[in-house]
Every structure is written in structure tokens, then in C-alpha cells.
Write an enzyme that holds these catalytic residues in place. Structure first.
Site, short mmCIF file in Angstrom:
data_model
loop_
_atom_site.label_atom_id
_atom_site.label_comp_id
_atom_site.label_asym_id
_atom_site.label_seq_id
_atom_site.Cartn_x
_atom_site.Cartn_y
_atom_site.Cartn_z
N GLU A 41 0.88 -1.50 0.22
CA GLU A 41 0.28 0.35 -0.36
C GLU A 41 1.24 1.48 0.16
O GLU A 41 1.81 1.41 1.31
CB GLU A 41 -1.21 -0.15 0.94
CG GLU A 41 -2.02 -1.13 1.68
CD GLU A 41 -2.81 -1.16 0.18
OE1 GLU A 41 -3.66 0.11 0.20
OE2 GLU A 41 -3.55 -2.02 0.29
N CYS A 45 -2.25 9.32 2.57
CA CYS A 45 -1.08 9.05 0.76
C CYS A 45 -2.70 9.57 -0.15
O CYS A 45 -2.07 9.32 -1.11
CB CYS A 45 -1.50 7.53 1.25
SG CYS A 45 -3.48 6.91 1.92
N1 NAD Z 1 -1.63 3.37 0.09
C1 NAD Z 1 -1.71 3.51 1.64
O1 NAD Z 1 -2.94 3.44 2.00
C2 NAD Z 1 -1.00 4.06 1.87
C3 NAD Z 1 -0.99 4.78 3.35
C4 NAD Z 1 -0.41 5.73 3.99
C5 NAD Z 1 0.69 6.01 3.65
N2 NAD Z 1 1.25 5.90 2.61
C6 NAD Z 1 2.07 6.51 2.11
O2 NAD Z 1 3.45 6.10 3.06
C7 NAD Z 1 4.36 6.60 2.85
C8 NAD Z 1 4.26 7.95 4.02
O3 NAD Z 1 4.80 7.07 5.21
P1 NAD Z 1 5.95 6.69 5.66
O4 NAD Z 1 6.41 7.77 6.44
O5 NAD Z 1 6.00 6.50 7.31
O6 NAD Z 1 6.33 5.78 5.37
P2 NAD Z 1 8.36 4.52 5.05
O7 NAD Z 1 8.08 3.47 4.06
O8 NAD Z 1 9.85 5.41 5.52
O9 NAD Z 1 7.84 3.95 6.63
C9 NAD Z 1 6.91 2.88 6.59
C10 NAD Z 1 7.60 1.70 7.56
O10 NAD Z 1 8.68 1.21 7.58
C11 NAD Z 1 9.43 0.98 8.12
N3 NAD Z 1 10.97 1.07 7.29
C12 NAD Z 1 11.39 2.26 7.05
N4 NAD Z 1 12.68 2.30 6.11
C13 NAD Z 1 12.75 0.58 5.96
C14 NAD Z 1 14.28 0.17 5.97
N5 NAD Z 1 15.10 0.10 5.08
N6 NAD Z 1 13.81 -1.20 5.50
C15 NAD Z 1 12.44 -1.99 6.21
N7 NAD Z 1 11.08 -1.21 7.15
C16 NAD Z 1 11.64 0.74 7.08
C17 NAD Z 1 9.39 2.13 9.09
O11 NAD Z 1 10.13 2.03 9.79
C18 NAD Z 1 7.64 1.85 8.78
O12 NAD Z 1 7.10 0.76 9.46
C19 NAD Z 1 3.65 7.80 2.19
O13 NAD Z 1 4.46 8.09 1.07
C20 NAD Z 1 1.87 7.38 1.57
O14 NAD Z 1 1.55 8.15 0.58
C21 NAD Z 1 0.25 4.44 1.60
#
Ligand code: NAD
Length: 479
Positions: free
Chosen positions: A221, A255
Site C-alpha cells: 500500500e 496517502c
Molecule cells: N497506500 C496507503 O494506504 C498508504 C497509507 C498511508 C501512507 N502511505 C504512504 O506512506 C508514506 C509515508 O509513510 P512513512 O513515512 O511512514 O513511510 P516509510 O516507507 O518511510 O515507512 C513505513 C514503514 O517502513 C519502515 N521502514 C523504513 N525504512 C525501512 C527499511 N529500510 N527497511 C525496512 N523497513 C523500513 C518504517 O519503520 C515504517 O514502519 C507516503 O508515501 C504515503 O503515501 C500509503
């Protein structure tokens, strides 16, 4: 000297043990009927109801999210999902009979929904409760054991979730581990049966790469730039207030927030004026009033503040006009709700998902032009169209692709549990909510039962030519 660590050394002991417990228990959990699964979810629901004030406090501490928004976008969607599951789970779990083609006369077939096994739910920070608990309840409903990881960027909510999960479930059925990218990375090395990831495309790519190692299935997602198209027939006042609401909710950190608006040139100035009016009505008539408004969140951390501020400043330097907003306060990570006009597709603000309270407005002359731009931007998570003209709406739907679309509103498709929610292409893979969520966390197992009579022996070797003749005869059925 560069030391290469063995995989076991890269996984912290607590994480490995949590996984092993879930792995050991998965077959017992998988056997449960709907009533037993619902009993677990019932307990979770009671705890959520009892602790909703503490939840609102935690999220408020993390990024000053207003209580009303916590109720509407965190608690209510989860309660709705739970109610929907309660109503339908028994029917969803029933094996589904399928028909039998003539060639297989004597057999009967059905599809069974079996749990995937041990699943990982990795959540982002922006709806820190909803986006962890909604997939979790779907996974539990489908009979899985679950390991969850909340985001490190909302530590108060992560602590709340850790207690909630600990009190609602035995630790060999659902577990939660806290931590940042290092813990996320360690989790991705484990052989889960399914990974459900919500977050940005950069980490999403990393999840898919890691999953490939164990051939683990994934739901991604992700995010992206969700455009709004406002054509010449749109009602300007209602368009403005709906777009402004959807954009500035959660301070644009949603998002499916409208990322930018394409407006037909004939409606541009009227729309900008109506947006300004709506924004002032919602958050205050002056910049001071808006800054003091309790109804507007803050950016989640300094990095997010710097990034969004940079995008806004560069857009203005390169010719964008500030219609309303533009102010910032680094200390409180405040970026004013801002509308920018005279933005062009070449502006730096059009290069990445904004994910903050800045709304660029671009003008277009013909639908062909805007469809071309939208296609060039990649397949977004959401695409919104405001129009009173059915032919325009139909053209936009037919000539573009997006995870989901609202017509004459924004964001609300996410709230209907009868609709699948997910992205397409760069904005994601797979979907959830309601029945789609149950299916996402299930494997569709094909079962064929042979009855007493069978035609299969006609095709047994040695092949005397009879089998070939029969196959040829049978293939006529499909001509
Ligand atoms: N499609 C959807 O339903 C939806 C919903 C909410 C947010 N989003 C998207 O999420 C993003 C914002 O959220 P965010 O900043 O928390 O996202 P992110 O991708 O930075 O983090 C998401 C998760 O991944 C983990 N993570 C980060 N780096 C990692 C790595 N190198 N290896 C493994 N895990 C890792 C984080 O700790 C967190 O739990 C935006 O792009 C937004 O559009 C999508």
C-alpha cells in the site's frame, strides 16, 4: 576488515523469538472457526473503546492531531471494519462451490479459504493506529498469526499499540515489535507467509526485494501524487471546500490526499477564490488564527518539515503565486495551509509526492492535455474528478488508471468497506478493506474431488491413438 554477518546475527533475539512463537502456533490458530476468531476481535474492540481517550492523547502528542480527526480517521474506520467483519466472516469463510466442465464429469470442485500462515504487518506513521489495526483485524479474521511493526516516527502511538496488542492477544497469536528501519530490515529477513506493507515506494521496493528471497507474497500500500481534475462544468464552491478539506486533513499527510489540482482555465480564478474562502472558514481568517487553530496538525518531524518547506520555497522561487498561506514555524514544525497558483508541470513541487499542507493548482485548456499529464505522472493511488458532465467523467475513467477514484468528492472511497482499497503500479499492489481484506490474508485453495465414475482412464497410457482422437473431439467443444 569488512565483516559479513550471518543472517542469524542480523536478526535481534526478541524479534526471532516472537516470530518463532507465532510460527509454532500458526496451525492451531488456523483451525479456528468464525466464532473463535470473532471472540479475539471482540476483546480487541472492547479495549479500543475503553482506551480511545488514551489513544487520542498519544496521537496528539506525536503530531498534534485534533481529537475529532482521531475519531473520524483512526477509531471509526477500525470500528467499522470490525463491525463489517463480525457481520460477514462466517459467510466469507464458507468454501465456495464451483461448476464442473463436461470433460470432468464425475468430479466436484470447491475453493477453500485457508489462512496464509504467519504474516507481517508493517505500518507507516501518518494514520498510526488505523493503518496498523485495520490490516491486523483482517489478518486475524482470516486465521493468521501476526507480527506487527508500527512506525518509529510516532513513538507515543507505538507504545499505546504495544500495550493494546499485549492485552488483547496471547503473544503467540499476535505480537508487536517496535523499532525503526533496522528492525524493519531484520523483520524482512524472516520467512513470513505474507507481508502487508503500508508506506512509501522507496521502502516498498525494498520489501518486495526481500520478499523475493523467500518467495513471500506481498501487499504493498504505497503513495504517490494523487491529482484532482476540475473541469469547466464543476460546481466551484463545493469543489473548493471538498478539496480543501481532503488536502489539509492530517496537514496533507494522507496517502490519498489530493496532491495537486488541474483546473480548466475558465474556472481557475473562481476556484482559487473559493479555496481561499473555504480554507479561511475552516482554519481561521488570518495567518495568526490559522496558526493557533486546534484543528490543524503539525508535520511529523524536522526532516518532513524541511522537505515540504523546501518544495514550497522552490516552487515560489520558480514563479508560483501564494494564494493563501506560505508561513512556517520551524520550532513547532508548522507549515501553513497553503494554496499555490501558476504552478507548471516543470515546477520542482511536481516531482515528488508532497505529503504536506501545500496545494499547487495548475491550469489546463483541453481534456486531452490534462489526461496526457496525468498519464505521464504514473498510476496514482487516487485520482479525483469534479465535473457535471458524464462524458468527461467517463473519459477520465477510461483513459487513465488509478488505485481508486472519487467523482465530485475526495478521499471517501477509503471509507466504504464494500470497495477494495489499494494502489496500482507504482502506487501499490493488492488491496484490502472488508471482504477484499479477508481474501488478501487468505490463500484460495483449489479442491477437486473424484466421484465413483471417472472419464480420466480414457486418457491413460499407453496412447493407442484413442486418447488423441478423444482429445481432438473434446476440443471441438471449445471452438
Ligand atoms: N497506500 C496507503 O494506504 C498508504 C497509507 C498511508 C501512507 N502511505 C504512504 O506512506 C508514506 C509515508 O509513510 P512513512 O513515512 O511512514 O513511510 P516509510 O516507507 O518511510 O515507512 C513505513 C514503514 O517502513 C519502515 N521502514 C523504513 N525504512 C525501512 C527499511 N529500510 N527497511 C525496512 N523497513 C523500513 C518504517 O519503520 C515504517 O514502519 C507516503 O508515501 C504515503 O503515501 C500509503
Amino acid at each position: 576488515m569488512h565483516v559479513v554477518k550471518r543472517v542469524e546475527e542480523l536478526i535481534p533475539a526478541g524479534v526471532q523469538e516472537a516470530f518463532d512463537r507465532l510460527q509454532a502456533r500458526r496451525w492451531d490458530v488456523a483451525r479456528r472457526d468464525a466464532k473463535e476468531r470473532l471472540a479475539r476481535l471482540e476483546k480487541l474492540q472492547q479495549l479500543i473503546l475503553a482506551r480511545r481517550e488514551a489513544l487520542a492523547d498519544a496521537i496528539h502528542q506525536d503530531f498534534r492531531k485534533p481529537r475529532a480527526e482521531v475519531e473520524a480517521t483512526e477509531v471509526m474506520p477500525v470500528l467499522q471494519e470490525l463491525a463489517y467483519i463480525r457481520k460477514h466472516l462466517k459467510a466469507w469463510m464458507k468454501p465456495r462451490k464451483v461448476t464442473t466442465p463436461l470433460m470432468l464429469a464425475g468430479t466436484s470442485s470447491h475453493v477453500r479459504y485457508e489462512p496464509r500462515g504467519v504474516v507481517l504487518v508493517m505500518a507507516p506513521w501518518n494514520y498510526p493506529f488505523n493503518l496498523l489495526v485495520s490490516p491486523l483485524v483482517a489478518a486475524v479474521a482470516a486465521g493468521n498469526t501476526v507480527l506487527c511493526k508500527p512506525s518509529e516516527k510516532t513513538p507515543n502511538t507505538a507504545r499505546f499499540l504495544a500495550e493494546l496488542i499485549r492485552d488483547a492477544f496471547p503473544d503467540d497469536e499476535v505480537a508487536l515489535v517496535e523499532g525503526g528501519p533496522e528492525v524493519g530490515d531484520a523483520l524482512l529477513r524472516l520467512p513470513f507467509d505474507h507481508i502487508f506493507f503500508t508506506g512509501g515506494p522507496r521502502v516498498g521496493r525494498r520489501v518486495m526485494e526481500a520478499a523475493a528471497k523467500h518467495l513471500t507474497s506481498v501487499t504493498l500500500e504505497l503513495g504517490g501524487k494523487s491529482p484532482v481534475i476540475v473541469d469547466a462544468t464543476a460546481d466551484v464552491t463545493t469543489t473548493a471546500e471538498r478539496v480543501v478539506w481532503g488536502k489539509f486533513l492530517n496537514a496533507g499527510q494522507t496517502c490519498i490526499a489530493p496532491d495537486h489540482v488541474w483546473v480548466h482555465a475558465s474556472k481557475e480564478e473562481a476556484l482559487l477564490a473559493a479555496m481561499r474562502e473555504a480554507l479561511e472558514r475552516f482554519y481561521g481568517r488570518s495567518e495568526e488564527a490559522r496558526r493557533a487553530s486546534l484543528d490543524f496538525c503539525r508535520l511529523v518531524d524536522d526532516a518532513a518539515f524541511k522537505r515540504v518547506r523546501g518544495l514550497m520555497d522552490r516552487a515560489v522561487t520558480e514563479g508560483a503565486r501564494v494564494v493563501v498561506g506560505g508561513g512556517v514555524d520551524a520550532e513547532t514544525r508548522y507549515i501553513a495551509p497553503t494554496v499555490l497558483a501558476d504552478v507548471t508541470p516543470e515546477s520542482p513541487i511536481m516531482e515528488e509526492e508532497i505529503f504536506g499542507p501545500v496545494l499547487p493548482v495548475l491550469r489546463y485548456e483541453s481534456l486531452d492535455e490534462v489526461v496526457g499529464h496525468v498519464r505521464a505522472e504514473g498510476k496514482p493511488l487516487a485520482l479525483y474528478v469534479f465535473s457535471q458532465d458524464e462524458a468527461t467523467v467517463e473519459r477520465v475513467l477510461r483513459e487513465t488508471s488509478a488505485g481508486g477514484t472519487c467523482i465530485n468528492t475526495v478521499v471517501l472511497h477509503n471509507a466504504n468497506p464494500h470497495l477494495p482499497f489499494g494502489g496500482v503500479g507504482q502506487s501499490g499492489l493488492g488491496a484490502y478493506h472488508g471482504e477484499t481484506g479477508f481474501r488478501t490474508f487468505s490463500h484460495e485453495r483449489a479442491v477437486l474431488r473424484q466421484g465413483r465414475t471417472s472419464l480420466a482412464h480414457l486418457f491413460f497410457p499407453p496412447y493407442t491413438g484413442k486418447a488423441q482422437k478423444l482429445a481432438r473431439l473434446a476440443s471441438r467443444l471449445f471452438e
